[in-house]
Enzyme design. Sequence first.
Site, mmCIF file in Angstrom:
data_model
loop_
_atom_site.group_PDB
_atom_site.id
_atom_site.type_symbol
_atom_site.label_atom_id
_atom_site.label_comp_id
_atom_site.label_asym_id
_atom_site.label_seq_id
_atom_site.Cartn_x
_atom_site.Cartn_y
_atom_site.Cartn_z
ATOM 1 N N ASP A 37 -20.075 10.587 96.065
ATOM 2 C CA ASP A 37 -19.475 11.303 94.934
ATOM 3 C C ASP A 37 -19.905 12.767 94.991
ATOM 4 O O ASP A 37 -20.982 13.079 95.495
ATOM 5 C CB ASP A 37 -19.945 10.665 93.612
ATOM 6 C CG ASP A 37 -19.002 10.958 92.443
ATOM 7 O OD1 ASP A 37 -18.399 9.995 91.919
ATOM 8 O OD2 ASP A 37 -18.868 12.137 92.050
ATOM 9 N N ASN A 90 -11.852 5.384 95.871
ATOM 10 C CA ASN A 90 -11.521 5.391 94.444
ATOM 11 C C ASN A 90 -11.548 6.789 93.826
ATOM 12 O O ASN A 90 -10.903 7.026 92.809
ATOM 13 C CB ASN A 90 -12.520 4.441 93.747
ATOM 14 C CG ASN A 90 -12.715 4.752 92.282
ATOM 15 O OD1 ASN A 90 -11.929 4.317 91.439
ATOM 16 N ND2 ASN A 90 -13.762 5.514 91.957
ATOM 17 N N TYR A 155 0.751 14.261 90.385
ATOM 18 C CA TYR A 155 -0.149 13.105 90.430
ATOM 19 C C TYR A 155 0.577 11.905 91.037
ATOM 20 O O TYR A 155 0.064 11.236 91.931
ATOM 21 C CB TYR A 155 -0.627 12.798 89.006
ATOM 22 C CG TYR A 155 -1.618 11.663 88.886
ATOM 23 C CD1 TYR A 155 -2.953 11.847 89.212
ATOM 24 C CD2 TYR A 155 -1.232 10.408 88.418
ATOM 25 C CE1 TYR A 155 -3.874 10.819 89.071
ATOM 26 C CE2 TYR A 155 -2.143 9.377 88.278
ATOM 27 C CZ TYR A 155 -3.468 9.579 88.600
ATOM 28 O OH TYR A 155 -4.371 8.557 88.474
ATOM 29 N N LYS A 159 -0.137 9.486 94.359
ATOM 30 C CA LYS A 159 -0.354 8.043 94.201
ATOM 31 C C LYS A 159 0.715 7.222 94.929
ATOM 32 O O LYS A 159 0.414 6.173 95.498
ATOM 33 C CB LYS A 159 -0.428 7.687 92.713
ATOM 34 C CG LYS A 159 -1.605 8.346 91.980
ATOM 35 C CD LYS A 159 -2.949 8.026 92.638
ATOM 36 C CE LYS A 159 -4.144 8.478 91.806
ATOM 37 N NZ LYS A 159 -5.435 8.148 92.443
ATOM 38 N N THR A 190 -11.811 6.308 80.630
ATOM 39 C CA THR A 190 -12.872 6.899 81.471
ATOM 40 C C THR A 190 -13.014 8.379 81.100
ATOM 41 O O THR A 190 -12.263 8.895 80.276
ATOM 42 C CB THR A 190 -12.520 6.821 82.982
ATOM 43 O OG1 THR A 190 -11.435 7.716 83.255
ATOM 44 C CG2 THR A 190 -12.168 5.426 83.434
#
Length: 271
Positions: A37, A90, A155, A159, A190
């Site tokens: 990360d 992810n 976006y 995807k 989130t």
Amino acid sequence: VSGLTNTIAIVTGGASGIGRSLCSRLSQRGATVIIADVNAQEAQKVVEGIHEYGGQGQAYEVDVSQGDDIQSFMDDVVRKYGQIDYMFNNAGIEINGEILSVESGDWSRGVDINLKGVMYGTNAAYRIMVEQGFGHIVNTASIAGLIPLPGLSYYAATKHAVVGFSLSLREEAKASGIKVSVVCPTLVSTDIRTNTAKILSRDVPEYTEFPLGRRLEAEDCAEQILRGVLRNRAIIIIPRVAGVLWWMSRFSPVVFNNTVAALYARIRKTT
Ligand code: NAI
């Protein structure tokens, strides 16, 4: 719960949200969890949490949009741990807003992370998995990778590309015994907006959000991802009922797309 004992799982973007929940679920099932990360501090905290209840894991500071970084990270993991069983690509950021309102620097950063990041991660893991003769790559797309969502075009482009990339590789990889799945969640609760703002060093404006139903908890999402992965599903739609949207968009695209457009026009007016 066991099932993943003696397996090594890498989770990119494991410091927050869905990735963080995935890390704890994987660890509870016995996997050694490696986090990659950009947020090293939070990633370290997740690993400390894993250590606290007796699990194993390590955090690395990696920017998935940098191919060389991913490669050297992966080399280090293999040197230390000997194998890679699962690669969860992810990490991702939001790229919200109508196309004329999004700065080109922002959407291009979004493409670098959401698409190229998945490609770099996949490529580096796949190379190793082919040599091992086993492994499972799990790429996170979104429901925005399956149906048109106005106000989210950039976006959605990343995807959709992740879906196409993963489904194509899934078939290609069969010859080498490698599994590939793609995850398509709807809305999950989130900190993606604040994390995106941090990464892009700016405020992320509110945008017209599609009413896609109840926002899922990251824990529930992670559990459903793992269930889908363990069953080696090609496309893991979360929640499963959202698969109806995809089905409708294919069964009757004109009706579906017109409905989406009408809905968008309505919510756009009221926000
Ligand atoms: P989050 O913001 O809570 O977690 C994402 C993590 O990725 C953060 O820890 C962030 O630091 C990390 N990250 C971002 N850019 C990175 C980079 N270049 N290199 C390494 N790490 C990086 O976000 P959330 O919601 O958990 O999202 C995870 C994935 O799920 C993303 O791919 C997102 O697009 C996707 N998704 C999220 C949905 C939601 O409603 N939250 C719905 C559908 C898909």
